[in-house]
Motif scaffolding. Structure first.
Motif, short mmCIF file in Angstrom:
data_model
loop_
_atom_site.label_atom_id
_atom_site.label_comp_id
_atom_site.label_asym_id
_atom_site.label_seq_id
_atom_site.Cartn_x
_atom_site.Cartn_y
_atom_site.Cartn_z
N LEU A 160 58.33 33.02 43.34
CA LEU A 160 57.14 32.86 44.17
C LEU A 160 56.43 34.21 44.22
O LEU A 160 56.96 35.18 44.77
N VAL A 161 55.25 34.28 43.63
CA VAL A 161 54.47 35.51 43.55
C VAL A 161 53.43 35.47 44.65
O VAL A 161 52.61 34.54 44.72
N VAL A 162 53.45 36.48 45.53
CA VAL A 162 52.57 36.48 46.71
C VAL A 162 51.60 37.64 46.62
O VAL A 162 52.01 38.81 46.59
N GLY A 163 50.30 37.33 46.57
CA GLY A 163 49.31 38.39 46.49
C GLY A 163 47.90 37.88 46.67
O GLY A 163 47.58 36.76 46.24
N ASP A 164 47.05 38.70 47.28
CA ASP A 164 45.65 38.35 47.55
C ASP A 164 44.71 39.07 46.60
O ASP A 164 45.02 40.16 46.11
N GLY A 165 43.55 38.45 46.40
CA GLY A 165 42.50 39.09 45.62
C GLY A 165 41.64 40.00 46.47
O GLY A 165 42.06 40.47 47.54
N ALA A 166 40.43 40.24 46.01
CA ALA A 166 39.54 41.21 46.65
C ALA A 166 39.22 40.80 48.09
O ALA A 166 38.85 39.66 48.36
N ALA A 167 39.35 41.76 49.00
CA ALA A 167 39.02 41.53 50.42
C ALA A 167 37.67 42.13 50.76
O ALA A 167 37.44 42.58 51.88
N THR A 168 36.77 42.11 49.78
CA THR A 168 35.44 42.72 49.93
C THR A 168 34.38 41.78 49.37
O THR A 168 33.39 42.21 48.79
N MET A 169 34.58 40.47 49.56
CA MET A 169 33.72 39.49 48.90
C MET A 169 32.50 39.08 49.70
O MET A 169 31.63 38.37 49.20
N SER A 170 32.41 39.49 50.96
CA SER A 170 31.26 39.11 51.78
C SER A 170 31.12 40.11 52.92
O SER A 170 31.99 40.94 53.16
N THR A 171 30.03 39.98 53.66
CA THR A 171 29.80 40.87 54.80
C THR A 171 30.75 40.58 55.95
O THR A 171 30.89 41.39 56.87
N THR A 172 31.42 39.44 55.93
CA THR A 172 32.39 39.11 56.97
C THR A 172 33.82 39.40 56.52
O THR A 172 34.76 39.10 57.25
N ALA A 173 33.98 39.96 55.34
CA ALA A 173 35.31 40.27 54.81
C ALA A 173 35.94 41.42 55.60
O ALA A 173 35.24 42.22 56.23
N PRO A 174 37.27 41.52 55.58
CA PRO A 174 37.94 42.60 56.31
C PRO A 174 37.44 43.98 55.94
O PRO A 174 37.39 44.88 56.78
N ARG A 175 37.08 44.19 54.68
CA ARG A 175 36.60 45.49 54.23
C ARG A 175 35.09 45.49 53.96
O ARG A 175 34.58 46.36 53.28
N TYR A 176 34.39 44.49 54.47
CA TYR A 176 32.95 44.30 54.28
C TYR A 176 32.66 43.99 52.81
O TYR A 176 33.56 43.81 52.00
N LEU A 177 31.41 43.91 52.46
CA LEU A 177 30.98 43.53 51.11
C LEU A 177 30.93 44.73 50.19
O LEU A 177 30.34 45.77 50.53
N ASP A 178 31.52 44.59 49.02
CA ASP A 178 31.34 45.55 47.93
C ASP A 178 30.70 44.76 46.79
O ASP A 178 31.27 43.76 46.34
N THR A 179 29.55 45.19 46.33
CA THR A 179 28.80 44.41 45.34
C THR A 179 29.53 44.31 44.00
O THR A 179 29.19 43.47 43.18
N ARG A 180 30.53 45.12 43.78
CA ARG A 180 31.31 45.04 42.54
C ARG A 180 32.36 43.93 42.59
O ARG A 180 32.89 43.50 41.54
N ALA A 181 32.67 43.47 43.78
CA ALA A 181 33.83 42.60 43.96
C ALA A 181 33.67 41.26 43.24
O ALA A 181 34.64 40.75 42.66
N GLU A 182 32.49 40.67 43.28
CA GLU A 182 32.32 39.34 42.70
C GLU A 182 32.65 39.33 41.22
O GLU A 182 33.40 38.45 40.74
N ALA A 183 32.13 40.29 40.46
CA ALA A 183 32.38 40.32 39.02
C ALA A 183 33.84 40.63 38.72
O ALA A 183 34.46 40.01 37.83
N VAL A 184 34.42 41.58 39.45
CA VAL A 184 35.82 41.93 39.22
C VAL A 184 36.73 40.76 39.55
O VAL A 184 37.65 40.43 38.79
N GLN A 185 36.47 40.10 40.67
CA GLN A 185 37.30 38.96 41.05
C GLN A 185 37.15 37.82 40.06
O GLN A 185 38.12 37.12 39.77
N ALA A 186 35.95 37.62 39.53
CA ALA A 186 35.76 36.58 38.53
C ALA A 186 36.62 36.85 37.30
O ALA A 186 37.21 35.93 36.72
N ASP A 187 36.71 38.11 36.90
CA ASP A 187 37.57 38.47 35.77
C ASP A 187 39.04 38.22 36.09
O ASP A 187 39.81 37.74 35.25
N ILE A 188 39.44 38.56 37.32
CA ILE A 188 40.83 38.32 37.73
C ILE A 188 41.13 36.82 37.72
O ILE A 188 42.17 36.38 37.21
N ASP A 189 40.22 36.03 38.27
CA ASP A 189 40.44 34.58 38.31
C ASP A 189 40.52 33.99 36.90
O ASP A 189 41.34 33.10 36.63
#
Length: 249
Positions: free
Chosen positions: A150-179
């Motif tokens: 069982l592999v436990v891990g989260d992706g980017a926590a900067t995907m929106s303005t309500t995210a824990p670390r707020y929005l980082d405009t790089r996150a969408e493209a990087v997360q898309a590559d990870i997905d």
């Protein structure tokens, strides 16, 4: 023998008691995510009764089946364990979240299963994470019993303005590559994830993803991957999938 790996995220909101009214609801994003996670954990339970839970923590840590923990630090004293034999064990409220999520999922879908948690330091290098996964795979393949991871891990926590670390405009493209890499079982792409960029975007699951790549690094063919969820409902990217070695379910 290693048989299957399931990838799940670690939001405490997976546990209904921690989510208040939203946690008790049977619809809405928490419920959809929970169903996907339980489904992936269920795929593990269908194949094996021995689990290894992997993920990131402050430092390398091994926790045996006798370990019990609690979600008290997240608001509610929900007790979980890595085996059924922990009923009388004192629950540790300071255990890492991957262990708590792994214990909760085991109790939900495979209460008779026995698990062990093997956690790697969050600042481990990509090479160290891949090697960790490769060593674990070799160890499990040498066993006569059937094992799942069982592999436990989260992706980017900067995907929106309500995210824990707020929005980082790089996150969408990087997360898309990870997905894409996770869905394709692209071990090389996962192994190549940049630790500094992942840290900037708060991709806490980077070590776990690279352990997953290491688990399948010895296979000649890509794994068969069943992706069951990939979204960022709370500004944090969550990916749920089931991986079978050698493309064979």
């Amino acid at each position: 023998m290693f048989c299957v790996a399931s990838l799940v995220p670690s939001p405490p909101a997976l546990v209904p008691e921690l989510g208040g009214a939203a946690g008790a609801a049977t619809d809405g994003e928490p419920a959809v995510l929970r169903r996907a996670v339980l489904s992936a954990a269920g795929a593990l339970a269908e194949q094996v009764s021995r689990w290894i839970v992997v993920g990131a923590a402050e430092s390398d840590l091994v926790l045996g089946p006798e370990t019990a923990g609690t979600f008290r630090g997240y608001g509610v004293d929900v007790r979980v364990g890595l085996s059924r034999a922990v009923a009388s064990t004192t629950a540790d409220p300071a255990l890492p979240l991957p262990m708590l999520i792994g214990g909760w999922l085991r109790e939900q879908v495979a209460p008779e299963a026995s698990a062990q948690a093997r956690l790697i330091a969050a600042d481990s290098t990509p090479a160290e994470c891949v090697a960790f996964g490769a060593r674990l795979r070799a160890e499990l393949d040498a066993e006569t019993d059937r094992y799942g991871v069982l592999v436990v891990g989260d992706g980017a926590a900067t995907m929106s303005t309500t995210a824990p670390r707020y929005l980082d405009t790089r996150a969408e493209a990087v997360q898309a590559d990870i997905d894409r890499a996770l869905t394709a079982g692209d071990r090389a792409a996962l192994a190549a994830l940049d630790p500094q960029l992942c840290a900037d975007l708060d991709v806490a699951g980077r070590p776990a993803y690279q352990i997953l790549a290491g688990l399948f690094s010895a296979d000649d063919t890509h794994p068969k991957v069943e992706t069951r969820y990939a979204a960022a409902p709370f500004g944090v990217a969550y990916h749920v999938s089931v991986w079978y070695p050698g493309g064979a379910a």
